[in-house]
Design an enzyme around this catalytic site. Sequence first.
Site, mmCIF file in Angstrom:
data_model
loop_
_atom_site.group_PDB
_atom_site.id
_atom_site.type_symbol
_atom_site.label_atom_id
_atom_site.label_comp_id
_atom_site.label_asym_id
_atom_site.label_seq_id
_atom_site.Cartn_x
_atom_site.Cartn_y
_atom_site.Cartn_z
ATOM 1 N N ALA A 34 0.910 -1.232 0.040
ATOM 2 C CA ALA A 34 -0.001 0.165 0.103
ATOM 3 C C ALA A 34 0.949 1.180 -0.066
ATOM 4 C CB ALA A 34 -0.991 0.113 1.297
ATOM 5 N N HIS A 36 3.066 4.699 -0.399
ATOM 6 C CA HIS A 36 2.603 5.993 -0.400
ATOM 7 C C HIS A 36 4.014 6.740 -0.446
ATOM 8 C CE1 HIS A 36 3.680 5.813 3.770
ATOM 9 N NE2 HIS A 36 2.676 4.974 4.104
ATOM 10 N N HIS A 39 6.693 5.639 1.849
ATOM 11 C CA HIS A 39 7.411 4.637 1.313
ATOM 12 C C HIS A 39 8.573 5.185 0.319
ATOM 13 C CE1 HIS A 39 3.867 2.177 2.849
ATOM 14 N NE2 HIS A 39 4.764 1.712 3.364
ATOM 15 N N GLN A 152 11.038 7.264 10.428
ATOM 16 C CA GLN A 152 11.384 7.777 11.570
ATOM 17 C C GLN A 152 9.742 7.972 12.153
ATOM 18 O OE1 GLN A 152 13.772 8.177 13.391
ATOM 19 N NE2 GLN A 152 12.465 9.331 14.944
ATOM 20 N N ARG A 188 1.841 10.387 6.531
ATOM 21 C CA ARG A 188 1.479 9.539 5.667
ATOM 22 C C ARG A 188 1.329 7.996 6.345
ATOM 23 N NH1 ARG A 188 0.320 11.882 0.182
ATOM 24 N NH2 ARG A 188 1.638 13.487 0.249
ATOM 25 N N SER A 189 0.278 7.368 5.851
ATOM 26 C CA SER A 189 0.483 5.718 6.507
ATOM 27 C C SER A 189 -0.648 5.193 5.563
ATOM 28 C CB SER A 189 -0.339 5.939 7.761
ATOM 29 O OG SER A 189 -0.833 4.722 8.190
HETATM 30 P P1 AMP Z 1 5.016 -0.196 6.361
HETATM 31 O O1 AMP Z 1 4.747 -0.602 5.062
HETATM 32 O O2 AMP Z 1 3.907 0.788 7.173
HETATM 33 O O3 AMP Z 1 5.584 -1.427 7.332
HETATM 34 O O4 AMP Z 1 6.185 0.661 6.208
HETATM 35 C C1 AMP Z 1 7.534 0.610 5.484
HETATM 36 C C2 AMP Z 1 8.517 1.370 5.930
HETATM 37 O O5 AMP Z 1 7.910 2.706 5.594
HETATM 38 C C3 AMP Z 1 8.686 1.644 7.514
HETATM 39 O O6 AMP Z 1 10.236 1.761 7.708
HETATM 40 C C4 AMP Z 1 7.909 2.923 7.939
HETATM 41 O O7 AMP Z 1 8.625 3.497 8.868
HETATM 42 C C5 AMP Z 1 8.109 3.749 6.674
HETATM 43 N N1 AMP Z 1 7.124 4.536 6.795
HETATM 44 C C6 AMP Z 1 5.794 4.602 6.699
HETATM 45 N N2 AMP Z 1 5.108 5.998 6.580
HETATM 46 C C7 AMP Z 1 6.123 6.723 6.446
HETATM 47 C C8 AMP Z 1 5.874 8.031 6.371
HETATM 48 N N3 AMP Z 1 4.901 9.028 6.431
HETATM 49 N N4 AMP Z 1 7.185 8.671 6.378
HETATM 50 C C9 AMP Z 1 8.368 7.994 6.382
HETATM 51 N N5 AMP Z 1 8.686 6.681 6.193
HETATM 52 C C10 AMP Z 1 7.275 6.044 6.341
#
Ligand code: AMP
Length: 290
Positions: A34, A36, A39, A152, A188-189
């Site tokens: 997913a 964004h 990533h 972070q 962003r999430s």
């Molecule tokens: P995830 O797919 O949510 O497990 O995230 C994968 C990586 O992307 C992890 O290292 C997260 O910390 C990083 N990440 C997720 N959202 C953000 C963001 N808004 N800004 C920077 N890094 C992010």
Amino acid sequence: MRTLRTVPELRTAVRAARRQAPHAVIGLVPTMGALHDGHLQLIRQARLECELVVVSLFVNPTQFDAAADLAAYPRDEQADAGVASEAGADFLFAPRAETVYPDGFSTSVQLSGPLVESLEGAHRGPGHFSGVTTVVTKLFNMVQPDVAYFGQKDAQQVLVIRKLVADLDLPVRIEAVPTVREPDGLARSSRNVHLSGTDRTKALALRAGLAAAEHAFAAGERDATTVQAAAVAAMTDLGVTPEYLALVDPQTLAPVTEIADGTLVAVAAPVGTTRLIDNTILGSNPNGRR
Ligand code: AMP
């Protein structure tokens, strides 16, 4: 960009790249998809610093504390492949669950102590970080990167991974990338897609809480209890009650009584049915935006 599904396929591809360029730096960006802009920032930074960029895409079941959260996690591999390729990834490693956790899988990599027991560990349960450290150790062994990039936004996760790497002498450098935000400040999430109209507005409460802490610090307040109360009030004013809003040491996550440059303010809160997290480092990043 090539999509790879199995460990032998991945090993062959990475080995071939290493043979072609023996001094090539290999970067890994672990994600759950997913994808964004957050990533993307990680992938772009990896692209700038590494000769070979591997993005992994795996929704890791063992780090979810609730089955419903895992089931609802957004998945769109095709879109992710387009985004990763555009950002400069060489390989997308998208293993199936059975590849990562075959029948009979029975090992876990588990840290102990406050780094994994506080904040997210306390609220999501002890299984969360052992799920993370187990899958990240496996990904490091599968890809054997020189550098791995983490956001972070998940500040505690960065500390946990750094400790994992130090304790187990894993031969990988960890790079933390600053949080990428929406124009209005929301971090962003992947979970933001679940925010409906009013919840999207309420989600700004997390950033508002952190901003209140930043403003109090900038105005000279140093008492953690006072700053915490101001931050929580800023959130409740917007109709959101934090699960936790903690002022902690940025390395140990121990609660502080007096805040200083570098104090980490970490927050988690439910907004509607979506659980969000965010954080800021006091003094270094006055408006929390990049
Ligand atoms: P995830 O797919 O949510 O497990 O995230 C994968 C990586 O992307 C992890 O290292 C997260 O910390 C990083 N990440 C997720 N959202 C953000 C963001 N808004 N800004 C920077 N890094 C992010």
